[in-house]
Enzyme design. Sequence first.
Site, PDB file in Angstrom:
ATOM      1  N   LYS A  53       0.809  -1.213   0.000  1.00  0.00           N
ATOM      2  CA  LYS A  53       0.000   0.000   0.000  1.00  0.00           C
ATOM      3  C   LYS A  53       0.848   1.271   0.000  1.00  0.00           C
ATOM      4  O   LYS A  53       0.488   2.282  -0.599  1.00  0.00           O
ATOM      5  CB  LYS A  53      -0.907  -0.043   1.223  1.00  0.00           C
ATOM      6  CG  LYS A  53      -1.814   1.133   1.444  1.00  0.00           C
ATOM      7  CD  LYS A  53      -2.664   0.845   2.670  1.00  0.00           C
ATOM      8  CE  LYS A  53      -3.524   2.005   3.078  1.00  0.00           C
ATOM      9  NZ  LYS A  53      -4.359   1.693   4.262  1.00  0.00           N
ATOM     10  N   GLU A 131       9.618 -11.566  28.898  1.00  0.00           N
ATOM     11  CA  GLU A 131       8.573 -10.569  28.799  1.00  0.00           C
ATOM     12  C   GLU A 131       7.325 -11.065  29.507  1.00  0.00           C
ATOM     13  O   GLU A 131       7.261 -12.214  29.947  1.00  0.00           O
ATOM     14  CB  GLU A 131       8.250 -10.281  27.314  1.00  0.00           C
ATOM     15  CG  GLU A 131       9.373  -9.596  26.563  1.00  0.00           C
ATOM     16  CD  GLU A 131       9.023  -9.309  25.119  1.00  0.00           C
ATOM     17  OE1 GLU A 131       7.922  -9.699  24.692  1.00  0.00           O
ATOM     18  OE2 GLU A 131       9.843  -8.687  24.418  1.00  0.00           O
ATOM     19  N   HIS A 247      -1.502  -2.284  23.674  1.00  0.00           N
ATOM     20  CA  HIS A 247      -0.172  -2.273  24.298  1.00  0.00           C
ATOM     21  C   HIS A 247      -0.198  -1.311  25.477  1.00  0.00           C
ATOM     22  O   HIS A 247      -0.667  -0.182  25.349  1.00  0.00           O
ATOM     23  CB  HIS A 247       0.902  -1.849  23.299  1.00  0.00           C
ATOM     24  CG  HIS A 247       2.274  -2.235  23.727  1.00  0.00           C
ATOM     25  ND1 HIS A 247       2.939  -1.595  24.747  1.00  0.00           N
ATOM     26  CD2 HIS A 247       3.106  -3.227  23.303  1.00  0.00           C
ATOM     27  CE1 HIS A 247       4.128  -2.158  24.913  1.00  0.00           C
ATOM     28  NE2 HIS A 247       4.245  -3.161  24.055  1.00  0.00           N
ATOM     29  N   ARG A 293      -0.155  -8.439  28.891  1.00  0.00           N
ATOM     30  CA  ARG A 293      -0.427  -7.080  28.426  1.00  0.00           C
ATOM     31  C   ARG A 293      -1.835  -6.598  28.761  1.00  0.00           C
ATOM     32  O   ARG A 293      -2.022  -5.425  29.096  1.00  0.00           O
ATOM     33  CB  ARG A 293      -0.215  -6.998  26.908  1.00  0.00           C
ATOM     34  CG  ARG A 293       1.234  -7.092  26.503  1.00  0.00           C
ATOM     35  CD  ARG A 293       1.394  -7.085  25.002  1.00  0.00           C
ATOM     36  NE  ARG A 293       2.797  -7.088  24.619  1.00  0.00           N
ATOM     37  CZ  ARG A 293       3.229  -7.132  23.366  1.00  0.00           C
ATOM     38  NH1 ARG A 293       2.359  -7.168  22.379  1.00  0.00           N
ATOM     39  NH2 ARG A 293       4.512  -7.131  23.093  1.00  0.00           N
ATOM     40  N   HIS A 353      -2.924  -1.941  19.586  1.00  0.00           N
ATOM     41  CA  HIS A 353      -1.643  -2.459  19.110  1.00  0.00           C
ATOM     42  C   HIS A 353      -1.770  -3.587  18.096  1.00  0.00           C
ATOM     43  O   HIS A 353      -1.125  -3.564  17.055  1.00  0.00           O
ATOM     44  CB  HIS A 353      -0.835  -2.945  20.318  1.00  0.00           C
ATOM     45  CG  HIS A 353       0.550  -3.417  19.993  1.00  0.00           C
ATOM     46  ND1 HIS A 353       1.466  -2.628  19.329  1.00  0.00           N
ATOM     47  CD2 HIS A 353       1.180  -4.593  20.250  1.00  0.00           C
ATOM     48  CE1 HIS A 353       2.598  -3.296  19.192  1.00  0.00           C
ATOM     49  NE2 HIS A 353       2.448  -4.494  19.722  1.00  0.00           N
ATOM     50  N   ARG A 388      -2.896 -12.439  22.848  1.00  0.00           N
ATOM     51  CA  ARG A 388      -1.622 -12.796  22.217  1.00  0.00           C
ATOM     52  C   ARG A 388      -0.491 -12.750  23.233  1.00  0.00           C
ATOM     53  O   ARG A 388      -0.280 -11.752  23.903  1.00  0.00           O
ATOM     54  CB  ARG A 388      -1.325 -11.833  21.067  1.00  0.00           C
ATOM     55  CG  ARG A 388      -0.011 -12.088  20.346  1.00  0.00           C
ATOM     56  CD  ARG A 388       0.163 -11.107  19.208  1.00  0.00           C
ATOM     57  NE  ARG A 388       0.397  -9.758  19.687  1.00  0.00           N
ATOM     58  CZ  ARG A 388       1.602  -9.193  19.825  1.00  0.00           C
ATOM     59  NH1 ARG A 388       2.687  -9.880  19.535  1.00  0.00           N
ATOM     60  NH2 ARG A 388       1.714  -7.948  20.241  1.00  0.00           N
ATOM     61  N   LEU A 394       5.545 -12.158  15.298  1.00  0.00           N
ATOM     62  CA  LEU A 394       6.520 -12.277  14.225  1.00  0.00           C
ATOM     63  C   LEU A 394       6.763 -13.744  13.894  1.00  0.00           C
ATOM     64  O   LEU A 394       6.890 -14.126  12.726  1.00  0.00           O
ATOM     65  CB  LEU A 394       7.837 -11.596  14.622  1.00  0.00           C
ATOM     66  CG  LEU A 394       7.814 -10.071  14.739  1.00  0.00           C
ATOM     67  CD1 LEU A 394       9.151  -9.568  15.275  1.00  0.00           C
ATOM     68  CD2 LEU A 394       7.500  -9.425  13.395  1.00  0.00           C
TER      69      LEU A 394
END
Length: 558
Positions: A53, A131, A247, A293, A353, A388, A394
């Site tokens: 795009k 994390e 996030h 999160r 996010h 998630r 990723l």
Amino acid sequence: MAKQPAIRRYLTAFDTGRLPQVFADVVVLGSGVAALRAAIEIAPHRRVALLTKSGLTESNSYYAQGGIAAAIDESDSVAAHVVDTLKTGCGLSDPAVVEEVVESAPDCIQELIGWGAEFDQADGHISVGREGGHSAPRVLHARGDETGKEITSTLLARVIRHEAIDIYENTFAVDLLSVDGEVVGVLAWNLKHGLLVVRARRTVLASGGLGCIYRETTNPEVATGDGLAMAYRAGADLADLEFVQFHPTTLYIAGASRHLISETVRGEGGRLVDKAGRAFMQDYDPMGDLAPRDVVSRAILTQMRRTGAAYVYLDLTGIGPGVRERFPGIAAACRHFDIDVAHDWIPVRPSAHYMIGGVRVDTAGRTTLPGLYACGEASSTGLHGANRLGSNSLLEGLVFARVIGRGIVDELGPAAAEPGTNGPGAPRRIDHDVTRSTRGELHLPDVRDSLRALMWRNVGIERTGDDLAEAEGLIGFWQSYVLDKVFEEPRGWELQNMLTMGRLMTEAARLRTETRGVHCRSDHPDRDDDHWACHILTARGREPWLAPIEDGPSDRYV
């Protein structure tokens, strides 16, 4: 639930026989890690057209500060990674998908390293950090907070060099083209040609998410949900649109664009504090600053209300003066506002996010439409469930893109099609007309801003039935004056896509009367496995319907 306004099959009028034609075996939409990895897998065997795009680096993948999760440390295991992912998914993840993705992680890392990716190291070994939601250190980073840039750049270098990949930048995909229910390519637009047709035997949708449907977001401006809306108009099933991850920590300076502050900094000792300097996360969860999160986002929202503040602070001073070198991107962003991360607190608040829901696919990445595949943030694979686990996205994009690429090559065979065709037989002509509306027009920039504010206020971190009903009514009103118009440039099409997705997200959120994962209904604060251990699906021409979790994606379309 109010009736969804009629959604046109195509946004604009066209005749494929009169438009410029591009022919490829496979067209890939997007330029994030999922799109690039799919193109790399297919290109040695088939001709690929890659449409993006904007520029090649305008994607959520490129700007991803967080890392990529893989159980490569001797203190960790694939089994533990699976358990953490399933726990975070709150009962809606598909165990078979989770196992496949997590087991593929170490191999994906080695593949990237073989292609030149460089991950942070200590004592000659790849460093892994911890994390929120992870029970062990398993998150790899590149230059601290530039993991997405490193992985994307590594893949881009291979894509740009490959002679079988034709790249079309600044090319907006308007709609998927279909004949007798089978996707046969894309109707696109760019400034040079106007409308054009990309004919392909297979289409891979890797167009990313829709964070820009919210006023507060970490996403670049291109993330307006175009791929999801295209798939919906074409008739594909979409799943779990109520699940949007916020996030917890983005740099908050009034009037400035939002900049994500990776949760990795909390994994290395950063603390969330209120305006009095009090660390508050232990009040909300035993894991404190390393809670998942969704927990952290809601805690920040509650703390802001309690203290009457517009934001809280992230205190990195305990990490030491090396924090600037460890997180150079974050340090540079803060420095623009005279914030020294080694000495000053960073004002932060949550932002939209990641879109957890998306186009529903099976374990081969196939959608419910023949000829159409989906991967990355645009897809709903069954990995994330209702929430998630950080740094799994990723990884998911890489794994499913590779699976899709191999599947397409197996289906089409290794031989290239004849030039100027999509394979056997001449391509069907598609001639589509649209009735021009005579109704009054709304001011499009105002509708866009109003929609983003409404989604943030009513379909954000915390939701109620009344707020969702209000949002549904307002979006329906805007739809009635915008969806019937025929636009000739991307900003109009973007708004139509945003309104379509905003309405679908709101409907799903209103329907799910429980709190689960990132979906928080303050009027239904408990998780309800008796009624809501299921997925909410939607498709054009149908009311939303429920699919039990045992009807998972593992073999849905085989």
